[in-house]
Design an enzyme around this catalytic site. Sequence first.
Site, mmCIF file in Angstrom:
data_model
loop_
_atom_site.group_PDB
_atom_site.id
_atom_site.type_symbol
_atom_site.label_atom_id
_atom_site.label_comp_id
_atom_site.label_asym_id
_atom_site.label_seq_id
_atom_site.Cartn_x
_atom_site.Cartn_y
_atom_site.Cartn_z
ATOM 1 N N HIS A 17 0.899 -1.212 0.045
ATOM 2 C CA HIS A 17 0.045 0.093 0.127
ATOM 3 C C HIS A 17 0.804 1.290 -0.068
ATOM 4 O O HIS A 17 0.657 2.383 -0.806
ATOM 5 C CB HIS A 17 -0.882 -0.063 1.037
ATOM 6 C CG HIS A 17 -1.794 -1.024 1.119
ATOM 7 N ND1 HIS A 17 -2.183 -1.778 2.544
ATOM 8 C CD2 HIS A 17 -2.870 -1.342 0.600
ATOM 9 C CE1 HIS A 17 -3.188 -2.639 2.275
ATOM 10 N NE2 HIS A 17 -3.597 -2.496 1.065
ATOM 11 N N LYS A 41 -18.771 -6.057 8.083
ATOM 12 C CA LYS A 41 -17.570 -6.581 8.086
ATOM 13 C C LYS A 41 -16.744 -6.329 9.259
ATOM 14 O O LYS A 41 -16.764 -5.002 9.824
ATOM 15 C CB LYS A 41 -16.742 -6.098 6.738
ATOM 16 C CG LYS A 41 -16.813 -7.174 5.619
ATOM 17 C CD LYS A 41 -15.646 -6.787 4.945
ATOM 18 C CE LYS A 41 -15.650 -7.363 3.391
ATOM 19 N NZ LYS A 41 -14.482 -6.807 2.618
ATOM 20 N N ARG A 90 -2.264 -5.919 -8.623
ATOM 21 C CA ARG A 90 -0.971 -7.174 -8.175
ATOM 22 C C ARG A 90 -0.903 -7.954 -9.342
ATOM 23 O O ARG A 90 -0.436 -7.906 -10.447
ATOM 24 C CB ARG A 90 -1.464 -7.705 -6.984
ATOM 25 C CG ARG A 90 -1.058 -6.794 -5.725
ATOM 26 C CD ARG A 90 -1.624 -7.394 -4.437
ATOM 27 N NE ARG A 90 -2.984 -7.122 -4.286
ATOM 28 C CZ ARG A 90 -3.773 -7.227 -3.356
ATOM 29 N NH1 ARG A 90 -3.369 -7.530 -2.258
ATOM 30 N NH2 ARG A 90 -5.106 -7.022 -3.498
ATOM 31 N N SER A 128 -3.048 -7.860 2.931
ATOM 32 C CA SER A 128 -3.355 -7.524 4.378
ATOM 33 C C SER A 128 -3.637 -8.842 5.088
ATOM 34 O O SER A 128 -3.383 -9.386 6.335
ATOM 35 C CB SER A 128 -4.334 -6.578 4.762
ATOM 36 O OG SER A 128 -3.881 -5.245 4.206
#
Length: 163
Positions: A17, A41, A90, A128
Amino acid sequence: MKIGVYPGSFDPVTNGHLDILERASKLFDQVIVAVIHNPQKKGFFSIEERVALLEEVTRHIPKVTVDSFTGLLMDYVVSKKAQAVIRGLRAVSDFDYEMQMALMNNKLCPSVETIFIISCPQYIYLSSTKIKEVAILGGSINGLVPKHVEQKLIDKIRNTNKG
Ligand code: ADP
């Protein structure tokens, strides 16, 4: 004034990040890192903790400010008078989801562009989620997150195990 919004869960912020942020800050006058608050969440770190971690590790990039938001990303972007959404890419596996999101956001708000920055090779496998998995199992995450984040993760895991 060119403003970009970099949205995500950042639970927690990783060196992947940070690399995107450092590079994005060369393209914009201001970059707002926006932690998405999805009440459905439950994260590992609270929204306040994630914001505090981001503030600490982006201190060296003066163009970066940290915030959080709930609701529709495009409403938030417009409220900040930003011109672009910044996303990191990515692998090909990110692409499908990112393209859907960018096209939907473009439909909702055609004046806002989504800008993709390709991850640098050394962080391409980093997420993460993987960081938390490894840290919880006692593996080393040295060099993958800032030192401050590493320490907070270790503390949090220790406290969770105690309780
Ligand atoms: P994750 O939980 O997968 O790390 P986030 O929602 O926190 O995802 O990510 C926010 C944005 O940062 C997304 O655009 C994501 O693709 C990007 N990103 C996450 N990790 C990396 C990385 N290692 N390199 C480049 N971009 C990344």
